[in-house]
Design an enzyme around this catalytic site. Structure first.
Site, short mmCIF file in Angstrom:
data_model
loop_
_atom_site.label_atom_id
_atom_site.label_comp_id
_atom_site.label_asym_id
_atom_site.label_seq_id
_atom_site.Cartn_x
_atom_site.Cartn_y
_atom_site.Cartn_z
CE LYS A 1 -35.60 -42.10 -4.09
NZ LYS A 1 -34.66 -42.77 -4.88
CD GLU B 1 -37.94 -40.17 -6.63
OE1 GLU B 1 -38.28 -40.40 -7.79
OE2 GLU B 1 -37.05 -40.80 -6.05
CG HIS C 1 -16.99 -23.05 -3.46
ND1 HIS C 1 -15.95 -22.17 -3.57
CD2 HIS C 1 -16.49 -24.17 -2.88
CE1 HIS C 1 -14.85 -22.73 -3.09
NE2 HIS C 1 -15.16 -23.95 -2.67
CB CYS D 1 -47.92 -46.49 -21.48
SG CYS D 1 -47.95 -44.79 -22.00
CG ASN E 1 -44.90 -48.51 -23.36
OD1 ASN E 1 -44.63 -47.33 -23.15
ND2 ASN E 1 -44.15 -49.52 -22.92
N GLY E 2 -45.07 -46.12 -26.07
CA GLY E 2 -43.94 -45.66 -26.88
C GLY E 2 -44.28 -44.37 -27.60
CE LYS F 1 -39.29 -48.82 -9.78
NZ LYS F 1 -38.53 -48.02 -8.79
NE ARG G 1 -44.60 -50.43 -18.56
CZ ARG G 1 -43.34 -50.66 -18.88
NH1 ARG G 1 -42.58 -51.33 -18.05
NH2 ARG G 1 -42.84 -50.22 -20.01
CD1 TRP H 1 -45.68 -40.75 -16.68
CD2 TRP H 1 -44.71 -40.46 -18.67
NE1 TRP H 1 -44.71 -39.78 -16.55
CE2 TRP H 1 -44.10 -39.58 -17.76
CE3 TRP H 1 -44.27 -40.44 -19.99
CZ2 TRP H 1 -43.08 -38.71 -18.11
CZ3 TRP H 1 -43.25 -39.58 -20.36
CH2 TRP H 1 -42.66 -38.73 -19.41
CD GLU I 1 -31.23 -42.24 -4.38
OE1 GLU I 1 -31.02 -41.61 -5.43
OE2 GLU I 1 -32.21 -43.00 -4.25
#
Ligand code: F6R
Length: 615
Positions: free
Chosen positions: A492, A495, A511, A2, A101-102, A610, A27, A75, A488
């Site tokens: 990318k 997401e 395997h 947030c 925020n939290g 983020k 955020r 968020w 990575e």
């Protein structure tokens, strides 16, 4: 997560807060809201959706005039994203309003207690509980807002950055932080509040970053009084001069922040090594390492903790540290590390890697390692962030603000910093020859130019993206230093395009994952020269004989893989440990173009944020 923003002063608060929220949308962006005090009344508007939706709703429903406002971009943690759960939240009387925020972990117990005393709740949030708890303290103890916030926070367990406003005391805003960031911009007779400095950068370069466990009463035209929440001690706040500028946080002609940040990598890497790397003198200077050289170089073991992309950078660093400095390295997800009982000794050095410097799990991992006597070193991008302050020493990546939620330049600059650190330790420990040391420095200096070259493949990558954009799955393979790059690349793609993707060490394919391969399956293989080239070529043969579609990242001029692969993307040659810095570039572009072609929100992918300040 947030983002929170606030303003109290002489200008119209609404445009300041709205713009600030837009800058903080990285955020969290599932809902947003603003409360404005117009001199007589407190007006509030909130909505599920993005800040742009809020703007439309707000300007159609309330007047935007007023010199005080607080706003929030969310968020969701407690309660689904909807209008009611959006912030700000009123107290029962309607006098107080809060943004948060939290997470307040004991909110349920507090809520039940307040309910027994007649309080009612409209939302499912922990935040609405907190604002009513503060109101309850004001009524019961007959204290001012600042004191009430302090008493209430001392009853909570959890994390917060909050701003609280009381319309019957309209000339002050009370803020507090524990575990979530909060900056106060100090202008001429005006104050700004925000989760980071970007909302107020065009108004003032002076900021106070609250420390964990601190709160501040901000009075219009007067002062900021900072205290410790726990014991009420007055704190002399440190006024910091900000280095950030406006261009750094705008798109600068690119369609998306992610694309801008991909293209910024040559400059970002130069900024990372500038002043640290002195090839002519055969030297690397890094204050955080220099000041603690014996402690770090004599580490029995280096533990790297991080999450997501930063964890992938940690995996690359593991290979580089062990190759160059010959110090044993273990890399762990911070979220796992913090909840087991890891064996840590005083001879260990823990390196925490975090772009934001705010990731809750990484922060907790550092605290745990420090408690057990380890020396903590931070590799962060955001200057003054919580992790950079919690660690004993550190090195900033200097990548500049990264706003796109998908991390790009943070990854390559983290690898750059960690390579410099490994080289420095190798030199100190005598595990690298002077000639090799110089070769590394010379090659590192060439990397930005090589990334520029790799970026030239953009049109070709767009063409490939168009062919594979409708794939439902995608496999990424790499070996050695490029195995983490495969991870990575897959991260990318998933997401931002929501296509399922897996990264694997190429040799592990047989395997299990090889069973997935058929003519529908695109396989991205990093097959640059050096390292395990011949072995990767064999892996490509295995994919081809099962009709998989091969997109190979190859060294310029390669002919062998070209004959086998459906598509090749060339990158310039460099020494093997540095290849991740160039092989990552086409993978970033591939996921970017596919996501754009699929019409996804590249900079703000669904369900993500983020800065992950909750565990
Ligand atoms: C992926 C991404 C995330 C972050 C992770 C850690 O593109 O951005 O996986 O890497 O959330 O964040 P920091 O580095 O801020 O600790």
């Amino acid at each position: 997560m947030c983002g929170i923003v606030g303003y109290i002063g002489h200008r119209d608060a609404y445009p300041v807060v709205l713009k600030g929220l837009q800058r903080l949308e990285y955020r969290g962006y599932d809902s947003a809201g603003i409360a404005i005090y117009d001199g007589e009344e407190l007006k509030l508007c909130k909505t599920q959706g993005k800040v742009a939706d809020l703007k439309e709703k707000l300007e159609n429903t309330i007047t935007t005039h007023g010199n005080v406002a607080i706003g929030h971009t969310r968020w969701a943690t407690h309660g689904v994203p909807n209008d009611v759960n959006s912030h700000p939240h009123y107290s029962n009387s309607g006098d107080l309003v809060i943004i948060h925020n939290g997470i307040i972990e004991n909110y349920d117990a507090l809520k039940k207690e307040l309910q027994t005393r007649g309080y009612t709740f409209k939302s499912d949030t922990d935040t609405e509980v907190l604002v009513n708890l503060i109101e309850d303290v004001i009524l019961k103890e007959n204290v001012k807002l600042g004191k009430a916030v302090q008493i209430a926070l001392n009853q909570t367990i959890g994390a917060y950055a909050i701003a609280v406003y009381n319309k019957s005391k309209p000339d002050e805003i009370v803020v507090a932080r524990l575990g979530s960031p909060l900056a106060i911009g100090v202008g001429e007779d005006e104050f700004f509040i925000a989760s980071d400095a970007s909302p107020f950068i065009e108004f003032t370069k002076n900021a106070i970053y609250l420390e964990d466990g601190e709160m501040a009463v901000i009075r219009r035209n007067k002062e900021v009084k900072v205290r410790k929440i726990q014991d009420d001690t007055l704190v002399d706040p440190y006024l910091q001069e900000l280095q950030l500028n406006l261009e750094q946080i705008e798109k600068g002609g690119y369609d998306h922040f992610m694309l801008k940040e991909i293209h910024e990598q040559p400059t970002a890497i130069k900024d990372t090594y500038r002043g640290r790397m002195l090839p002519d003198e055969g030297l690397i200077r890094m204050a955080g390492v220099d000041d603690n050289l014996e402690r770090i170089a004599n580490a029995k073991r280096i533990l790297i903790v991080a999450c997501g992309t930063s964890w992938h950078a940690g995996l690359v660093a593991e290979y580089i540290f062990e190759e160059l400095a010959r110090i044993p390295v273990e890399v762990e997800y911070a979220s796992e590390f913090r909840y087991r009982n890891p064996i840590i000794s005083e001879k260990d050095v823990i390196i925490a890697i975090s772009q934001s410097g705010e990731t809750a799990d990484t922060m907790a991992a550092i605290k745990l390692a420090k408690e057990k006597g380890a020396f903590a070193f931070g590799v962060c991008n955001v200057v003054g962030s919580s992790i950079s302050r919690e660690t004993n020493a550190g090195a900033y990546t200097h990548a500049g603000p990264e706003i796109g939620v998908a991390s790009t330049k943070a990854f390559t600059t983290q690898i750059t910093v960690l390579t410099l650190m490994a080289l420095k330790l190798a030199k100190h420990n005598g595990t690298i020859s002077n000639t090799d040391f110089r070769t590394y420095l010379q090659e590192l200096e060439l990397v930005p130019g090589k990334i520029e070259k790799a970026l030239e493949a953009d049109e070709h990558i767009k063409y490939i993206s168009d062919i594979y954009k409708d794939a439902r799955n995608c496999l990424y393979l790499g070996r050695g230093f490029n195995f983490p790059v495969a991870l990575e690349g897959a991260l990318k793609l998933k997401e931002i395009s929501y296509i399922h993707a897996e990264g694997y060490p190429a040799a592990e394919m047989k395997h299990g994952p090889i069973a997935l391969i058929d003519e529908e399956m695109p396989v991205v293989v990093i097959a640059t020269k050096k390292g395990h080239y011949e072995k990767v070529v064999s892996n490509i043969q295995e994919i081809k004989s099962r009709k998989g579609k091969i997109i190979a990242i190859v060294t310029e001029g390669d002919t062998e893989v070209r004959e086998l692969a459906d598509h090749v993307i060339e990158v310039p040659e460099t020494i093997e440990p540095l290849t991740p810095l160039v092989t990552t570039i086409p993978l970033q572009l591939l996921s970017y173009h596919i996501a754009v072609m699929l019409g996804k929100n590249v900079d703000q992918p669904r369900n993500l944020a983020k800065s992950v300040t909750v565990e």
